[in-house]
Design a protein around this motif. Sequence first.
Motif, PDB file in Angstrom:
ATOM      1  N   SER A 225       0.854  -1.186   0.000  1.00 23.63           N
ATOM      2  CA  SER A 225       0.000   0.000   0.000  1.00 23.63           C
ATOM      3  C   SER A 225       0.891   1.236   0.000  1.00 23.63           C
ATOM      4  N   SER A 226       0.322   2.370  -0.423  1.00 19.38           N
ATOM      5  CA  SER A 226       1.128   3.589  -0.531  1.00 19.38           C
ATOM      6  C   SER A 226       1.310   4.289   0.809  1.00 19.38           C
ATOM      7  N   PRO A 232       3.350   0.985   5.073  1.00 18.59           N
ATOM      8  CA  PRO A 232       2.768   0.147   4.008  1.00 18.59           C
ATOM      9  C   PRO A 232       2.671  -1.319   4.409  1.00 18.59           C
ATOM     10  N   HIS A 270       1.285  -0.157  -8.267  1.00 21.29           N
ATOM     11  CA  HIS A 270      -0.132  -0.100  -7.889  1.00 21.29           C
ATOM     12  C   HIS A 270      -0.884  -1.192  -8.645  1.00 21.29           C
ATOM     13  N   THR A 417      -9.646  -2.046  -4.615  1.00 23.25           N
ATOM     14  CA  THR A 417      -8.539  -1.831  -3.691  1.00 23.25           C
ATOM     15  C   THR A 417      -7.420  -2.802  -4.051  1.00 23.25           C
ATOM     16  N   SER A 418      -6.265  -2.602  -3.432  1.00 21.22           N
ATOM     17  CA  SER A 418      -5.183  -3.587  -3.606  1.00 21.22           C
ATOM     18  C   SER A 418      -5.664  -4.956  -3.153  1.00 21.22           C
ATOM     19  N   GLU A 419      -6.453  -4.960  -2.084  1.00 21.47           N
ATOM     20  CA  GLU A 419      -6.942  -6.217  -1.506  1.00 21.47           C
ATOM     21  C   GLU A 419      -7.998  -6.898  -2.365  1.00 21.47           C
ATOM     22  N   TYR A 470      -2.439 -10.088   4.505  1.00 21.34           N
ATOM     23  CA  TYR A 470      -1.288  -9.181   4.599  1.00 21.34           C
ATOM     24  C   TYR A 470      -0.066  -9.967   5.065  1.00 21.34           C
TER      25      TYR A 470
END
Length: 660
Positions: A225-226, A232, A270, A417-419, A470
């Motif tokens: 994440s950014s 992150p 990203h 989202t990234s997720e 994560y």
Amino acid sequence: MSASPHHQTEFLNGPDQLIPCNVLKTWDPKGAVKLGIGNEGVSAHPPISVPSFLKRSADKYPNVTALAVKRNGVWREITFKNYYEQVRTLAKAFIKLGLKQFHAVCILGFNSPEWFISNLAAIFAGGVSVGVYTTNSPEACAHCARSSKAQIWVVEDQKQLDKILKIRGNLPYLSTIIQYLGTPTVEGVLSWEEVMDLGRQQPDTELEEKLRRIAINQCCTLIFSSGTTGLPKGVMLSHDNLTWTAHANSINIDLVTGNESVISFLPLSHVAAQMADLYICMYLGGTCYFAQPDALKGTLGTTLKEIRPTVLVGVPRVWEKMYEKITEAENKNKGIKKSLITWARSIGLAAHDHNQLQNFRKPLGFPVANALVFKKAKKALGLDRCKVFISAAAPISPDIVQYFHSLNITLTEVYGTSESTGPHTIGLSKTFRAGSCGITPPGFKTRIVNVDKDGNGEIYLGGRNIAMGYLNLKEETNEAIDDEGWLHTGDIGCLDEHGFLYITGRIKEIVITAGGENIAPVPIEDAVKAELPCISNCMLIGDKRKFLSMLLTLKTEMDLDTGEPLDALAPAALEWCRGVGSQAQTVQEVLLLSDDLTTAIHEGIERVNKSAISNAQRIQKWVILPKDFSIPGGELGPTMKMKRHVVLQKHGDVIEKFYA
């Protein structure tokens, strides 16, 4: 709940094997998860690994151009057959250089064929690919490397190499650094040519052995994440997350195999850029053209006109810049030409009826407006072949969307989202509602929980696109993904009667006033920017405070080399100043705040306040900051999302004066 019961068992039927597993999440880098394969439709699509995904494209589209990059003024093209061969060659080099299973290859550089090839080669070799933002500090790079046990760094040039050299002593797993552009000047750093030569010298046996150990339901990519809300986190994506999501989105958007083209310029670290540029292109046999490194500093427009892509995905700032350029040119028109454009835009808006659900209707006069205005505008922008126009990664002003619709450019939004491995809901030209992030395609699942009286609640996402968890973060994984595999996004939104998703806020961004009123800041901030077109960024303040206040920044020119905001006002801000009777040219001149400017800003904020549903939601005080928010300043992340905690820290003294 971590899925790692098979560490002692060897599974050697890869790369398209599934490791038996009964849990839907893990934080273990070697863990596996159960795939949510459905019984019918797209959710039942057979799982496939990333190596087989690329091999299938190479077999199906061997002579189609997969990648193209302009070097020394000449476009260099790589076919899918050659792409696959280069990935295998580099994977063999990575293995020879000692890359171990589930250890990372970190990639630090602007979008390029070398970036794609390194990313996929890491996966082929049984490792994990990690894209690192080029705007990261050396310390942020070190965090990514240590978390992922990175053994190899692939860097673009001397500038990025210097970051890794600064932290090399703090990276216990690092064994190799590769520089892919230019000739390395530091001893021990390998050039791209040297590494590819090394790969060509290796037999295929070790690579095939590594491929046999790959499983579709294990991690192959980390998306960090950014850091908009803190340190992150490494989002673990499986082979199935990436390949299934690419398949499902390609079908949903009705793209044509062997016939699509994109321009890659958004950060590949990203997930949105990886999905659009790398995986969807791979699935479709489409061509990915790489923009110049200074794309967002001005050259993207030139590349658009040269390539004429069929799909364009941009962050809101890209569309805003385009809007500013068009309106600047439009304002120079006079007389009949100006009247013609105004009339045509009214036809365009009528065609894009915001309440419709199906293909837009063409009102009387549309063919004339299309021939005289819309087609010419699209051609001038390089968008005459483009059929998919998407804004992603952050909210975009409804006024910008409406403007493009008035030019018959059906700009829509996606949400993900990234997720969720990128896009989860998507607006299409054939089905959209202005202000929404589109609908949930087949195979994806969306629900709203803990709904309030206005229909708003937390957005939960489900499907085969939901990440594994994560990396090494048990508590955070369990907080974000429940035991049924639903991702708790932390975003607040609602679904209308037709299934269109609207984002209204974020749980962690919700302002709770001293009086206990819960206020979503984004709608208020968007309303201020709509009323005051001179404003670039604004941030609502009021958590645990007696009333709301706001920090404002003006639209200014940018230093094209550093990305730093300058003092000189941008055209949109200059035009607004002239419209309210001010001759200000710079932020400093505005800060002297003539009565005209003070009154105009106050009136704009009062217009927003009139729409407030309670007195607690009215903005009582505001201030213009001397400098716009930026990536170098730390207030914005790489995708231009505001880092609210950074703004609060940097401007704490200004905020305290509001409440003194």
